[in-house]
Structure formats: structure tokens, C-alpha cells
Design a protein around this motif. Structure first.
Motif, mmCIF file in Angstrom:
data_model
loop_
_atom_site.group_PDB
_atom_site.id
_atom_site.type_symbol
_atom_site.label_atom_id
_atom_site.label_comp_id
_atom_site.label_asym_id
_atom_site.label_seq_id
_atom_site.Cartn_x
_atom_site.Cartn_y
_atom_site.Cartn_z
ATOM 1 N N GLN A 85 0.825 -1.208 0.000
ATOM 2 C CA GLN A 85 0.000 0.000 0.000
ATOM 3 C C GLN A 85 0.860 1.259 0.000
ATOM 4 O OE1 GLN A 85 -3.270 0.122 -0.408
ATOM 5 N NE2 GLN A 85 -3.234 2.352 -0.355
ATOM 6 N N LYS A 88 2.563 2.042 -3.356
ATOM 7 C CA LYS A 88 1.647 2.685 -4.311
ATOM 8 C C LYS A 88 1.585 4.192 -4.075
ATOM 9 C CE LYS A 88 -1.458 -1.285 -4.973
ATOM 10 N NZ LYS A 88 -2.848 -1.789 -4.733
ATOM 11 N N ASN A 92 3.148 7.342 -6.511
ATOM 12 C CA ASN A 92 2.270 8.332 -7.144
ATOM 13 C C ASN A 92 2.417 9.725 -6.544
ATOM 14 O OD1 ASN A 92 1.100 6.404 -8.881
ATOM 15 N ND2 ASN A 92 -0.320 5.756 -7.279
#
Length: 407
Positions: A85, A88, A92
């Protein structure tokens, strides 16, 4: 003109309503996040997860909620879920400081200090100068340069008493290119770990020389203090293919900078007559996620004869202390005390003076929660023929060990 002013008024009213709705939506999302955060920090993790999942369902881009959810996974020991998690988010949103901090701490909790250091350096490159990140970086460098990762991991795992008991079984075989029939081996053992050390009663089986025999043993690894531990062992057998009595003792000392050393000895009494004392010791070095060790053996027969042997061991650890690949090189007499026949006579202490070289490889791994551990091994050796000095035979071995851990 009246129509124009009416149009302007309606537009103003419309945008005012939309703005208020968006503000209210943001306020609701933030309020829900603050509630979830308060629940998490007060220890109500289930309620916090429920609140965060509901929030993310309506606002999937609410990254602070995703970070807090990953933190909950990390706190519960679900480091892989947290890592996925957080990766990610940091991929980004490079400037999300809280996500970087959570990712670094997650690797520290998982004892992956090398990865944590790499993440810290990445975070500094994206976020710039940051006092807390610099402090974390210095702490990690100090840890990695003073105490190797795997040494700390093994210490931690040895201190954990969640699974104090282990049952292990082993089966293996060795075949030869000439003269000798295959050897088959088996073992059943039970380990009990406590604050004062580990006790291992065991039974070893073997079929060789057309004879099936068993050897019974008890080993104890006492914990003396943080830097000293020991080994005591005794084995007994009536079978001709094992020594009658084998006893051993060794003391280990942990040294600075990942080094350790030991000194000890073994006493072996053979059923065919004769006995031998073997002096031994070891010098080990933990380096990052690797371990290296050298161990000599000096055998002194009761008639004054001397035999010399030595082993070199290297291991590379991966996920934790239960997952590694290892290689062992042995030169000198057969330290496993495999007995053979020469001129229809069972060899006993004679094996301690025959030239031998062997290479053994092993790979150990465990399931996700480390309750089941598997070890596979294979090796080859070249050993001198007792009845034909200067000539050698080859042996090839394979084996499988399975361990199950429970409370």
C-alpha cells in the motif's frame, strides 16, 4: 436587462450551493478521517479499519486514509500488506512525507534495516532536508555498521516464545559409486525452548552394512547471558553402526562487530573398542544478511594417533532467520562418523584418520507464519578407501527435514 440580472443571480446562487456542498464534503471526509485516527491511536483498530475502508470507498484518492490503513497493517505485523500500500502511495505522490515515514518504520519493524535505509535516502532526495529523516538515516547506518541484520533477527527470533515447541523429522540417503551399499538415515526430535535455553531429545535411525540401528540423544543449549551461551550433549547406542557413547560440550561468546567464537570438545567411545577425544571450536562472522563460520576438529586417539579435519560454512539469509541458502565444505576425516567395513571388519575410530573431502548444499524455507519449516539438502564427497590407501570412492547424498512449531 431584468432577464440578465436574473440570470446572473441564478448562476451566483448555483455556484454558492456547489461550493458549500464541496466544502461540506471535504469537512465530512476530514471529520471521518480524524475519527478513524483517534480510534486507531486509542487501540480500537477494528473500528478504525471499518471507518477508513468506508471513507476510501467514497474517496479512494484520500491518501492520508490509505497511509493510516497501512500503518494499522504494520502495527499488526502485516508488513507485506503495508509495504504494498505504501509503495503505491510513494510512487504516485513523491512528496507525501507521512507515507515515506510510515514506509521506513514498516521496514524497521520488519527488521529490514537495509531496505529502511534505502527508503530513507529516497525520501530525502524527494523531500529535501528533513531533521527527522536525517536522524532516522544516522540511526540505521549505526545499526547496520555495528550489528549485522541477520544477527539481530536471529536474536529476536530466539527470544520469542510464542512457539516454544517444535517437532522435527528427517530422512536422507547416500549412495556410492563402488564397494559400499547405500546408507539410509532418519531422525525424530522434539525441541522445547524456554528462557533458560533449548532442550532437544532425539532418536536417530540408520540402515547401513545390512544393519538397522538407532541412537538416542539429548542436547541442551543453555542461555548464560546476553553474550554467552553453551552446548551440552550426550548420545547412546547399542548398535554396531553407531558409537556406544558420544558426549560433547562447548561454550560460545558473542564478540563485537558481528563476530562470535567458541571452544569445546567431544568424547567418543566405540563398541568395537577404543575411544577418541576431539577438540573443536569455531569462529563465526555475521555480515549483513550473511553468516560465515570456520570450525576445526583435532581427534586424539587413545593410542596417541592424531586426525585433523575442518569445515567452512556460508549462509545467505533472505526473508528472516528461517529462510536461507547454505554451503558447507569439509576437508579431513568424516565428521559425521559414518562407519564402513574393510576386510570384513567394522571400522570404528579408523574413520578418523582417512582422508575425505565433501561439499554439502542446503536450502531452508518456511510458510507465511513460520509454523512449518522445510530444509532440503544435497551433497557429494570423496573419501579414501580404508583397505586401499590412496584410492577413493565417491558418495552422493540427499535429504529432507520438516519441522512443525506450536505453542
Amino acid at each position: 436587462m431584468k432577464f440578465y440580472y436574473l440570470h446572473i443571480s441564478l448562476l451566483f446562487f448555483f455556484f454558492t450551493i456547489i461550493g458549500k456542498s464541496l466544502a461540506q464534503t471535504t469537512m465530512d471526509a476530514d471529520a471521518n478521517f480524524i475519527t478513524a485516527r483517534d480510534l486507531a491511536f486509542s487501540g480500537e483498530k477494528v473500528a478504525a479499519r471499518k471507518q477508513l475502508n468506508a471513507l476510501l470507498k467514497h474517496y479512494p484518492e484520500y491518501s492520508d486514509a490509505s497511509v493510516l490503513l497501512a500503518k494499522l497493517d504494520s502495527w499488526d505485523g502485516n508488513y507485506d500488506n503495508a509495504r504494498r500500500q505504501l509503495n503505491k502511495i510513494t510512487s504516485n505522490k513523491r512528496n507525501h512525507r507521512e507515507a515515506w515515514m510510515a514506509a521506513i518504520r514498516n521496514e524497521k519493524y520488519a527488521q529490514n534495516n537495509q531496505i529502511a535505509l534505502g527508503l530513507t535516502q529516497k525520501a530525502i532526495s524527494y523531500l529535501g532536508t528533513d531533521e527527522e529523516l536525517e536522524t532516522l538515516r544516522e540511526e540505521l547506518i549505526t545499526t547496520l555498521t555495528t550489528t549485522p541484520e541477520i544477527q539481530e533477527t536471529l536474536k529476536k527470533e530466539n527470544q520469542e516464545l510464542n512457539r516454544r515447541n517444535t517437532i522435527g523429522v528427517f530422512t536422507g540417503a547416500e549412495a556410492f559409486d563402488m564397494v559400499y551399499d547405500p546408507i539410509y538415515r532418519g531422525e525424530l526430535n522434539y525441541q522445547h525452548r524456554s528462557k533458560i535455553g533449548t532442550v532437544i531429545p532425539q532418536i536417530q535411525f540408520s540402515q547401513r552394512l545390512d544393519t538397522i540401528g538407532a541412537q538416542y540423544g539429548l542436547e541442551y543449549y543453555p542461555k548464560i547471558n546476553k553474550s554467552w551461551h553453551g552446548y551440552l550433549g550426550y548420545f547412546y547406542s547399542k548398535a554396531t553402526i553407531f558409537p556406544n557413547h558420544t558426549a560433547g560440550a562447548e561454550i560460545y561468546k558473542e564478540l563485537p562487530k558481528g563476530f562470535e567464537a567458541s571452544i569445546g570438545g567431544r568424547y567418543i567411545q566405540f563398541g568395537a573398542g577404543g575411544s577418541v577425544i576431539i577438540g573443536t571450536g569455531s569462529f563465526g562472522w555475521y555480515k549483513g544478511n550473511s553468516y560465515f563460520s570456520a570450525r576445526p576438529y583435532v581427534a586424539i586417539k587413545d593410542d596417541g594417533g592424531i586426525g585433523v579435519s575442518g569445515t567452512l560454512l556460508a549462509r545467505r539469509y533472505f526473508r528472516d532467520g528461517d529462510t536461507y541458502f547454505g554451503a558447507r565444505l569439509t576437508y579431513g576425516f568424516d565428521s559425521q562418523l559414518n562407519q564402513f567395513i574393510a576386510n570384513d571388519r567394522l571400522l570404528s575410530e579408523t574413520i578418523l584418520y582417512l582422508e575425505s573431502q565433501r561439499v554439502d548444499l542446503e536450502y531452508q524455507f518456511a510458510n507465511k507464519n513460520n509454523s512449518n519449516v522445510y530444509t532440503v539438502n544435497a551433497g557429494v564427497r570423496r573419501q579414501e578407501l580404508a583397505f586401499d590407501s590412496g584410492n577413493y570412492f565417491w558418495g552422493f547424498n540427499v535429504g529432507l527435514r520438516y519441522q512443525i512449531r506450536f505453542k
